[in-house]
Design an enzyme around this catalytic site. Structure first.
Site, PDB file in Angstrom:
ATOM      1  N   LYS A  83     -12.339  -2.159  -3.347  1.00 52.09           N
ATOM      2  CA  LYS A  83     -12.034  -0.162  -2.469  1.00 52.09           C
ATOM      3  C   LYS A  83     -12.790   0.346  -4.260  1.00 52.09           C
ATOM      4  O   LYS A  83     -12.117  -0.224  -5.454  1.00 52.09           O
ATOM      5  CB  LYS A  83     -10.710  -0.586  -3.708  1.00 52.09           C
ATOM      6  CG  LYS A  83      -9.751   0.229  -2.358  1.00 52.09           C
ATOM      7  CD  LYS A  83      -8.042   0.164  -2.021  1.00 52.09           C
ATOM      8  CE  LYS A  83      -7.443   1.646  -1.597  1.00 52.09           C
ATOM      9  NZ  LYS A  83      -6.278   0.794  -2.272  1.00 52.09           N
TER      10      LYS A  83
HETATM   11  O1  G3P Z   1      -2.806   1.836  -1.752  1.00 47.39           O
HETATM   12  C1  G3P Z   1      -3.576   3.239  -1.656  1.00 47.39           C
HETATM   13  C2  G3P Z   1      -1.577   4.449  -1.436  1.00 47.39           C
HETATM   14  O2  G3P Z   1      -1.510   3.839  -0.120  1.00 47.39           O
HETATM   15  C3  G3P Z   1      -1.064   4.647  -2.385  1.00 47.39           C
HETATM   16  O3  G3P Z   1      -0.031   5.069  -1.846  1.00 47.39           O
HETATM   17  O4  G3P Z   1       2.397   5.919  -2.208  1.00 47.39           O
HETATM   18  O5  G3P Z   1       1.567   5.309  -4.391  1.00 47.39           O
HETATM   19  O6  G3P Z   1       1.104   7.588  -2.724  1.00 47.39           O
HETATM   20  P1  G3P Z   1       1.096   6.065  -2.907  1.00 47.39           P
END
Ligand code: G3P
Length: 217
Positions: A83
């Site tokens: 990633k």
């Molecule tokens: O893993 C990346 C993404 O899904 C992060 O989500 O909830 O931290 O905005 P969030």
């Protein structure tokens, strides 16, 4: 649509994999920072549990650093997807790693042109962050729609991975728009498993059955 778990928590992943609906996992530095164990050991264990794509993110910010870190992450397990954040350096690293045959998930995508550029350099996945756009009063799902529409005009082979999901409606909307993948925190997947009418209906079925059995004795 493939369902990935957005988590670095082994217990949550262990509990969801047996459902049979999980195709992969995404992690990020914030998620892995919450866990006690060594991040590489966690990634390896997740790969063994899921037997599908597992995103592990680089923390270097320059292209040479991202490339060497990405190569090391890919050595952990054949299921690792490297990633890489969408930056100028991230684009260079994505191109280099993809050219080597490694799969790259370009993360922190907040616009369709970013997704287009990531696809052009060979990303296997692009991750638009839906919830974080919603958080600032923008329309996160509209971004997913734009990227799916854009990619449908070409043959990049890049999958749209809807990320930063905050609830079951995000999953539904991602599927309706034709996102290839949706990565969900465990709590969001759990929320999809529950419906009060299912619980009420099952209780009634079992109650009626028991009454009928008792009447037969
Ligand atoms: O893993 C990346 C993404 O899904 C992060 O989500 O909830 O931290 O905005 P969030």
């Amino acid at each position: 649509m493939k369902i990935f778990i957005d988590s670095g928590n082994l217990r949550d992943i262990e509990s969801l994999v047996p459902l049979g609906i999980i195709d992969g996992v995404t992690t990020n530095p914030s998620l892995l920072a919450k866990e006690k164990d060594d991040p590489r050991a966690i990634i390896k264990k997740i790969c063994q549990l899921v037997q599908g794509p597992v995103s592990a993110e680089v923390v270097a910010t320059d292209a040479p650093g991202m490339i060497s870190e990405g190569r090391e992450l890919a050595k952990i397990d054949e299921h690792v997807v490297v990633k890489v954040p969408f930056t100028r350096e991230g684009l260079k690293a994505t191109k280099a790693l993809s050219d080597e045959g490694l799969r790259v998930n370009v993360t922190l995508i907040f616009s369709a042109p970013q997704a287009l550029f990531a696809a052009k350099v060979g990303a296997a996945y692009v991750s638009p962050f839906v919830g974080r756009l919603d958080d600032i009063s923008a329309n996160g799902m509209e971004l997913v729609r734009q990227i799916v529409e854009t990619f449908s005009q070409y043959d990049f082979g890049t999958e749209v991975l809807a990320a930063s999901m905050r609830g079951p409606l995000h999953i539904l909307e991602a599927a309706r728009m034709g996102a290839h993948v949706c990565t969900c925190p465990p709590a969001v997947i759990e929320a999809c498993l529950k419906h009060p009418l299912t619980d009420i209906g099952l209780k009634q079925f079992l109650g009626d059955w028991e009454k009928a059995q008792a009447a037969r004795v």
